[in-house]
Design a protein around this motif. Structure first.
Motif, PDB file in Angstrom:
ATOM      1  N   VAL A  74       0.838  -1.196   0.000  1.00 37.00           N
ATOM      2  CA  VAL A  74       0.000   0.000   0.000  1.00 37.00           C
ATOM      3  C   VAL A  74       0.875   1.249   0.000  1.00 37.00           C
ATOM      4  CG1 VAL A  74      -1.727   1.301   1.293  1.00 37.00           C
ATOM      5  CG2 VAL A  74      -1.879  -1.195   1.167  1.00 37.00           C
ATOM      6  N   ALA A  75       0.569   2.170  -0.905  1.00 40.86           N
ATOM      7  CA  ALA A  75       1.298   3.437  -0.974  1.00 40.86           C
ATOM      8  C   ALA A  75       0.575   4.487  -0.132  1.00 40.86           C
ATOM      9  CB  ALA A  75       1.398   3.912  -2.419  1.00 40.86           C
ATOM     10  N   PRO A  76       1.284   5.188   0.751  1.00 44.34           N
ATOM     11  CA  PRO A  76       0.635   6.229   1.563  1.00 44.34           C
ATOM     12  C   PRO A  76      -0.089   7.278   0.726  1.00 44.34           C
ATOM     13  CG  PRO A  76       2.811   5.731   2.440  1.00 44.34           C
ATOM     14  CD  PRO A  76       2.693   4.992   1.138  1.00 44.34           C
ATOM     15  N   ALA A  77       0.446   7.612  -0.445  1.00 40.34           N
ATOM     16  CA  ALA A  77      -0.198   8.633  -1.277  1.00 40.34           C
ATOM     17  C   ALA A  77      -1.590   8.190  -1.718  1.00 40.34           C
ATOM     18  CB  ALA A  77       0.668   8.940  -2.493  1.00 40.34           C
ATOM     19  N   ALA A  78      -1.751   6.899  -2.002  1.00 43.76           N
ATOM     20  CA  ALA A  78      -3.062   6.397  -2.409  1.00 43.76           C
ATOM     21  C   ALA A  78      -4.045   6.429  -1.242  1.00 43.76           C
ATOM     22  CB  ALA A  78      -2.927   4.978  -2.956  1.00 43.76           C
ATOM     23  N   LEU A  79      -3.555   6.124  -0.038  1.00 47.24           N
ATOM     24  CA  LEU A  79      -4.419   6.216   1.140  1.00 47.24           C
ATOM     25  C   LEU A  79      -4.828   7.663   1.396  1.00 47.24           C
ATOM     26  CD1 LEU A  79      -2.728   3.738   3.652  1.00 47.24           C
ATOM     27  CD2 LEU A  79      -4.867   3.423   2.408  1.00 47.24           C
ATOM     28  N   GLU A  80      -3.894   8.582   1.242  1.00 50.14           N
ATOM     29  CA  GLU A  80      -4.216   9.995   1.452  1.00 50.14           C
ATOM     30  C   GLU A  80      -5.276  10.463   0.457  1.00 50.14           C
ATOM     31  OE1 GLU A  80      -1.880  14.256   1.230  1.00 50.14           O
ATOM     32  OE2 GLU A  80      -0.898  12.569   2.225  1.00 50.14           O
ATOM     33  N   HIS A  81      -5.192   9.980  -0.771  1.00 49.25           N
ATOM     34  CA  HIS A  81      -6.211  10.316  -1.773  1.00 49.25           C
ATOM     35  C   HIS A  81      -7.587   9.842  -1.303  1.00 49.25           C
ATOM     36  CE1 HIS A  81      -7.909  10.899  -5.833  1.00 49.25           C
ATOM     37  NE2 HIS A  81      -8.580   9.782  -5.584  1.00 49.25           N
ATOM     38  N   ALA A  82      -7.653   8.628  -0.752  1.00 50.40           N
ATOM     39  CA  ALA A  82      -8.929   8.087  -0.282  1.00 50.40           C
ATOM     40  C   ALA A  82      -9.452   8.871   0.914  1.00 50.40           C
ATOM     41  CB  ALA A  82      -8.760   6.614   0.075  1.00 50.40           C
ATOM     42  N   LEU A  83      -8.576   9.228   1.840  1.00 54.46           N
ATOM     43  CA  LEU A  83      -9.000   9.978   3.023  1.00 54.46           C
ATOM     44  C   LEU A  83      -9.492  11.369   2.645  1.00 54.46           C
ATOM     45  CD1 LEU A  83      -6.104   8.935   5.418  1.00 54.46           C
ATOM     46  CD2 LEU A  83      -8.494   8.195   5.551  1.00 54.46           C
ATOM     47  N   THR A  84      -8.816  12.000   1.698  1.00 54.96           N
ATOM     48  CA  THR A  84      -9.272  13.305   1.222  1.00 54.96           C
ATOM     49  C   THR A  84     -10.645  13.187   0.576  1.00 54.96           C
ATOM     50  OG1 THR A  84      -6.978  13.996   0.856  1.00 54.96           O
ATOM     51  CG2 THR A  84      -8.693  15.263  -0.256  1.00 54.96           C
ATOM     52  N   GLY A  85     -10.856  12.099  -0.159  1.00 60.44           N
ATOM     53  CA  GLY A  85     -12.166  11.871  -0.764  1.00 60.44           C
ATOM     54  C   GLY A  85     -13.261  11.729   0.276  1.00 60.44           C
ATOM     55  N   LEU A  86     -12.952  11.080   1.395  1.00 63.56           N
ATOM     56  CA  LEU A  86     -13.934  10.950   2.474  1.00 63.56           C
ATOM     57  C   LEU A  86     -14.301  12.322   3.030  1.00 63.56           C
ATOM     58  CD1 LEU A  86     -15.358   8.753   4.351  1.00 63.56           C
ATOM     59  CD2 LEU A  86     -13.542   9.303   5.980  1.00 63.56           C
ATOM     60  N   LEU A  87     -13.297  13.182   3.239  1.00 66.12           N
ATOM     61  CA  LEU A  87     -13.559  14.525   3.762  1.00 66.12           C
ATOM     62  C   LEU A  87     -14.396  15.343   2.784  1.00 66.12           C
ATOM     63  CD1 LEU A  87     -10.033  15.396   5.218  1.00 66.12           C
ATOM     64  CD2 LEU A  87     -12.004  14.463   6.421  1.00 66.12           C
ATOM     65  N   GLU A  88     -14.159  15.161   1.509  1.00 72.63           N
ATOM     66  CA  GLU A  88     -14.927  15.909   0.511  1.00 72.63           C
ATOM     67  C   GLU A  88     -16.373  15.439   0.452  1.00 72.63           C
ATOM     68  OE1 GLU A  88     -12.711  15.377  -3.064  1.00 72.63           O
ATOM     69  OE2 GLU A  88     -11.178  16.866  -2.531  1.00 72.63           O
ATOM     70  N   ARG A  89     -16.620  14.162   0.730  1.00 74.97           N
ATOM     71  CA  ARG A  89     -17.974  13.611   0.629  1.00 74.97           C
ATOM     72  C   ARG A  89     -18.880  14.037   1.782  1.00 74.97           C
ATOM     73  NH1 ARG A  89     -19.892   9.412  -2.059  1.00 74.97           N
ATOM     74  NH2 ARG A  89     -20.783   8.378  -0.218  1.00 74.97           N
ATOM     75  N   HIS A  90     -18.326  14.196   2.979  1.00 77.77           N
ATOM     76  CA  HIS A  90     -19.175  14.329   4.168  1.00 77.77           C
ATOM     77  C   HIS A  90     -18.989  15.690   4.838  1.00 77.77           C
ATOM     78  CE1 HIS A  90     -20.554  10.200   3.965  1.00 77.77           C
ATOM     79  NE2 HIS A  90     -19.310   9.855   3.683  1.00 77.77           N
ATOM     80  N   ASP A  91     -20.068  16.475   4.836  1.00 77.22           N
ATOM     81  CA  ASP A  91     -19.963  17.847   5.331  1.00 77.22           C
ATOM     82  C   ASP A  91     -19.683  17.930   6.829  1.00 77.22           C
ATOM     83  OD1 ASP A  91     -22.503  17.057   6.170  1.00 77.22           O
ATOM     84  OD2 ASP A  91     -23.583  18.527   4.948  1.00 77.22           O
ATOM     85  N   THR A  92     -20.098  16.935   7.601  1.00 78.13           N
ATOM     86  CA  THR A  92     -19.845  17.025   9.045  1.00 78.13           C
ATOM     87  C   THR A  92     -18.353  17.012   9.359  1.00 78.13           C
ATOM     88  OG1 THR A  92     -20.487  16.139  11.209  1.00 78.13           O
ATOM     89  CG2 THR A  92     -19.921  14.525   9.513  1.00 78.13           C
ATOM     90  N   LEU A  93     -17.540  16.372   8.497  1.00 76.23           N
ATOM     91  CA  LEU A  93     -16.097  16.335   8.729  1.00 76.23           C
ATOM     92  C   LEU A  93     -15.426  17.649   8.344  1.00 76.23           C
ATOM     93  CD1 LEU A  93     -15.251  12.725   7.484  1.00 76.23           C
ATOM     94  CD2 LEU A  93     -15.806  13.498   9.796  1.00 76.23           C
ATOM     95  N   ARG A  94     -16.097  18.449   7.534  1.00 77.04           N
ATOM     96  CA  ARG A  94     -15.562  19.763   7.155  1.00 77.04           C
ATOM     97  C   ARG A  94     -16.179  20.883   7.987  1.00 77.04           C
ATOM     98  NH1 ARG A  94     -17.720  20.723   2.721  1.00 77.04           N
ATOM     99  NH2 ARG A  94     -18.796  18.797   2.124  1.00 77.04           N
ATOM    100  N   SER A  95     -16.917  20.482   9.002  1.00 79.82           N
ATOM    101  CA  SER A  95     -17.663  21.441   9.802  1.00 79.82           C
ATOM    102  C   SER A  95     -17.181  21.413  11.244  1.00 79.82           C
ATOM    103  CB  SER A  95     -19.159  21.088   9.746  1.00 79.82           C
ATOM    104  OG  SER A  95     -19.894  21.854  10.664  1.00 79.82           O
ATOM    105  N   GLY A  96     -17.168  22.583  11.869  1.00 75.52           N
ATOM    106  CA  GLY A  96     -16.790  22.680  13.274  1.00 75.52           C
ATOM    107  C   GLY A  96     -17.624  23.733  13.966  1.00 75.52           C
ATOM    108  N   PHE A  97     -17.284  24.017  15.224  1.00 77.27           N
ATOM    109  CA  PHE A  97     -18.098  24.927  16.024  1.00 77.27           C
ATOM    110  C   PHE A  97     -17.222  25.938  16.752  1.00 77.27           C
ATOM    111  CE2 PHE A  97     -20.439  20.982  15.616  1.00 77.27           C
ATOM    112  CZ  PHE A  97     -21.686  21.429  15.207  1.00 77.27           C
ATOM    113  N   ARG A  98     -17.793  27.111  16.951  1.00 76.92           N
ATOM    114  CA  ARG A  98     -17.195  28.133  17.796  1.00 76.92           C
ATOM    115  C   ARG A  98     -18.236  28.539  18.834  1.00 76.92           C
ATOM    116  NH1 ARG A  98     -16.589  30.768  12.631  1.00 76.92           N
ATOM    117  NH2 ARG A  98     -14.647  30.163  11.589  1.00 76.92           N
ATOM    118  N   THR A  99     -17.771  29.057  19.948  1.00 78.27           N
ATOM    119  CA  THR A  99     -18.693  29.552  20.961  1.00 78.27           C
ATOM    120  C   THR A  99     -18.195  30.887  21.487  1.00 78.27           C
ATOM    121  OG1 THR A  99     -19.731  29.103  23.107  1.00 78.27           O
ATOM    122  CG2 THR A  99     -17.508  28.239  22.772  1.00 78.27           C
TER     123      THR A  99
END
Length: 454
Positions: A74-99
């Motif tokens: 397994v190449a780390p670059a290919a895994l990073e591509h997959a993980l980035t794809g997961l972040l792009e698919r799901h808005d909750t992972l790109r979302s955070g909170f401030r108070t």
């Protein structure tokens, strides 16, 4: 999907690679504009509890992680591509909170602006040393009140790799972790095979959060749910496990997550068939068997527990988020000779709980004008990992659900169904006498299930 504690797992050793969201992306998140979607009710409660702990100088990690095996080099670059794809698919992972001290508000990062950075954490010769390092890393890296509340890792070997993704509960429930691992595996496989990933479009968790506040719940539904909870709490006490935790005074013990029983597919299918012949579901039958065991072991004629129930609007759409509501279950337990009567009472109690599923527990808690520390109650979780959303075009992927260390004196049960059967686990204080008590209780539960399965 099998559940276990990370420190008790057997992730094979190898070279550990870590992925974090890049510092530049984290800095950009501080300037990201406010997004109108509020936190879900359960997210808001989770955040407020974390704020209270921080005000008292305390922090309790609340992460869980998924682990999936990938064959081949397994190449780390290919895994990073997959993980980035997961972040792009799901808005909750790109979302955070401030108070600002009084109000919690959300921000959202655009899909293509999140970058990951890689860190080589070195070689590990033993599984124990590797898992101890990972648990410490997840404890430190994942913080409820800081974005991003997740991180990734992979253990690379000559002919295989283990990919791990750890999330604070703020972003995920157990189904979400399982979904994430299947999606990352598919994103990786599609990338190395140079084909489009076979994934359904992801549903938005932020849309779900907005709908929770925008769709008013009729007053009579709220009143009925409050009345249901009030009756459940008529003695003023939250439910406790049918067996005593047997914890001595002194420092709060560490909780362990241990599998006590495993019922194979044939037994589970036969018991489910028997339950359906009697007009009930497998879930109801399992609750009835737990109640029967409490009668046999502790002489309790009433079984009480809180169960987490899914609130996904469209079970067929893959979505990462915390789609959970709490439901109280209470029913009368008859003698062993009338298990059918216990099953019927459990069915009535379950249907009553499901009737109020549309009213978030946090709204009920507000109406009851008091804080219920439900984390200290006796919880019974049932999860069926066979029909995961959006996976009908994918080959089955075997993954693990890993949990971190926590301390406490309570006992909770986890009944997880997979294609192989039913795993019966308990989270309990790491005390020898408690293990014995729980083992006896769950052995009585298993005896009831196997008796009526045959």
């Amino acid at each position: 999907m099998r559940m276990r504690m990370l420190l008790e797992s057997d992730v094979p050793p190898g070279r550990l690679v870590l992925w974090r969201v890049a510092p530049g992306t984290v800095a950009a998140a501080q300037e990201a504009p406010e997004h109108p979607a509020p936190p879900s009710f359960v997210q808001e409660e989770h955040l407020r509890q974390a704020l209270v702990r921080r005000s008292h100088g305390r922090r309790q990690p609340r992460w869980h992680a998924g682990a999936v095996e990938i064959a081949g080099t397994v190449a780390p670059a290919a895994l990073e591509h997959a993980l980035t794809g997961l972040l792009e698919r799901h808005d909750t992972l790109r979302s955070g909170f401030r108070t600002d001290g009084t109000r919690i508000h959300r921000f959202l990062m655009a899909p293509h602006v999140i970058a990951l950075v890689t860190e080589d954490a070195g070689e590990f010769d033993t599984s124990a040393a590797l898992c101890e390092h990972l648990a410490s890393y997840f404890d430190d890296a994942i913080r409820t009140l800081e974005w991003p509340a997740y991180t990734f890792a992979a253990v690379l070997r000559d002919s295989s790799a283990t990919l791990l993704a750890a999330f604070d509960h703020l972003n995920s429930d157990a189904y979400s972790v399982a979904t994430a691992m299947r999606e990352v595996h598919e994103l990786y496989t599609a990338h190395v095979e140079d084909r489009p990933p076979a994934l359904e479009p992801a549903a938005s968790y932020l849309d779900f959060c907005a709908a929770q506040r925008q769709d008013p719940i009729p007053g009579e539904e709220v009143a009925a749910a409050v009345s249901h909870w009030a009756a459940f709490l008529s003695d003023g006490l939250l439910p406790q496990a049918p067996i005593e935790p047997d914890v001595a005074s002194g420092p709060t013990p560490t909780l362990v997550n241990q599998e006590f029983e495993f019922l194979n597919h044939s037994i589970v299918a036969a018991f489910e068939k028997w339950c359906r012949r009697n007009g009930q579901t497998l879930f109801t039958g399992l609750l009835a068997a737990l109640g029967q065991a409490s009668f046999a072991i502790a002489g309790r004629s009433v079984f009480r527990t809180i169960v987490p129930l899914q609130t996904r609007k469209d079970p067929a759409a893959p979505s990462l988020g915390w789609y959970i509501n709490a439901a109280p279950i209470r029913f009368t337990v008859s003698s062993r000779d009338s298990f059918e009567s216990t099953l019927a009472d459990a069915g009535t109690a379950t249907r009553a709980a499901l009737h109020h599923l549309g009213v978030p527990f946090e709204r009920v808690e507000y109406e009851l004008d008091g804080e219920l520390i439900v984390q200290s109650a006796f919880w019974t979780s049932y999860l069926d990992f066979r029909p995961l959303p959006g996976t009908r075009h994918q080959k089955p992927v075997e993954a693990q659900l890993l949990t971190g260390n926590r301390s406490g004196t309570g006992i909770d049960l986890f009944l997880n169904r997979t294609e192989a059967g039913l795993s019966v686990r308990a989270r309990l204080p790491d005390v020898e006498a408690t293990r014995g008590n729980v083992a006896a209780y769950l052995a009585a539960f298993t005896e009831t299930v196997t008796t009526f399965a045959s």
